[in-house]
Design an enzyme around this catalytic site. Sequence first.
Site, mmCIF file in Angstrom:
data_model
loop_
_atom_site.group_PDB
_atom_site.id
_atom_site.type_symbol
_atom_site.label_atom_id
_atom_site.label_comp_id
_atom_site.label_asym_id
_atom_site.label_seq_id
_atom_site.Cartn_x
_atom_site.Cartn_y
_atom_site.Cartn_z
ATOM 1 N N ALA A 134 72.697 124.282 38.975
ATOM 2 C CA ALA A 134 73.312 125.572 38.590
ATOM 3 C C ALA A 134 72.484 126.527 39.000
ATOM 4 O O ALA A 134 71.238 126.430 39.285
ATOM 5 C CB ALA A 134 73.271 125.565 37.016
ATOM 6 N N GLY A 166 72.844 120.151 37.992
ATOM 7 C CA GLY A 166 74.299 120.650 38.059
ATOM 8 C C GLY A 166 75.159 119.890 39.226
ATOM 9 O O GLY A 166 76.027 119.630 39.089
ATOM 10 N N GLU A 208 76.017 116.597 38.113
ATOM 11 C CA GLU A 208 77.166 116.436 37.466
ATOM 12 C C GLU A 208 78.417 116.760 38.157
ATOM 13 O O GLU A 208 79.290 116.306 37.872
ATOM 14 C CB GLU A 208 76.867 117.822 36.250
ATOM 15 C CG GLU A 208 75.944 117.630 35.166
ATOM 16 C CD GLU A 208 75.395 118.411 34.302
ATOM 17 O OE1 GLU A 208 75.383 118.338 33.132
ATOM 18 O OE2 GLU A 208 75.259 119.732 34.958
ATOM 19 N N GLU A 241 66.788 118.709 33.287
ATOM 20 C CA GLU A 241 66.884 120.058 32.384
ATOM 21 C C GLU A 241 65.657 120.111 30.980
ATOM 22 O O GLU A 241 65.427 121.278 30.730
ATOM 23 C CB GLU A 241 68.546 120.082 31.725
ATOM 24 C CG GLU A 241 69.385 120.268 32.682
ATOM 25 C CD GLU A 241 69.899 119.104 33.297
ATOM 26 O OE1 GLU A 241 71.116 119.617 34.091
ATOM 27 O OE2 GLU A 241 69.625 118.139 33.497
#
Length: 245
Positions: free
Chosen positions: A106, A147, A150, A170
């Site tokens: 992200a 991200g 994911e 994270e």
Amino acid sequence: MASSLLRLRIPLLSSAAAALRNHRALRHATPFSVRPMSTEKQYEFILTSRPADGVALITLNRPKALSALCTPLFNELNEAVKAFDNDDGVRALVLTGSERAFAAGADIKEMKDKERKLLESWSLLTAICKPIIAAVSGYAVHAELGGGCELALMCDIILASPTAAFGQPEINIDVIPGGGGSQRLAHTIGKSCTVEIVLTGRNFSAQEAAGWGMVSRVVPAEKGSVVDAAVKMAAVIASKSQIAV
């Protein structure tokens, strides 16, 4: 007088003969073809193409940011995937990034401003009816956010190059995976491995991912690019019964 008329007729006859020759040449000439213009929509952060019959290829295209997942990119991705899902000419999709990075996670700059709203546009991929193959090279993880991992887990099949790296780091910035990573990872590789990955924040290789069953297979460099392998697989899937697939 007769000689004057003769001089006038000679140029006329020459012009007529030249016109006749041109007409005959055009009749026997190979007809030219007009290339149809591409009807694919142009995007800012992704590239789309159709590399094989029934196959759509979507390439994340933020090279300076290693294809970090910002909201505008995800909005474009969702739009393209939805359009291909509604297109009867497309029966399988391939999602990839660059050789250096599939998607580096992200976008941290955006995450600081939007917090939870950043993830609102992340789930459409899982609602698509047609199979999506992730072709992963390089980083599918950022130093602080996972991200990219994911995103790959949202796809139905993952192929990886030997350089692919995954992770959910994270915890290193005092948060937990927010894009469904912990749930999908646990479903794919089991609870124990997932807890280790999430709580230590360590990255894992394509070979480890293949051993756990997260990656369908690692494509050796001598076998060509992982994108080519994914397109070939997608073409095989696209050749099967659309109702069954």
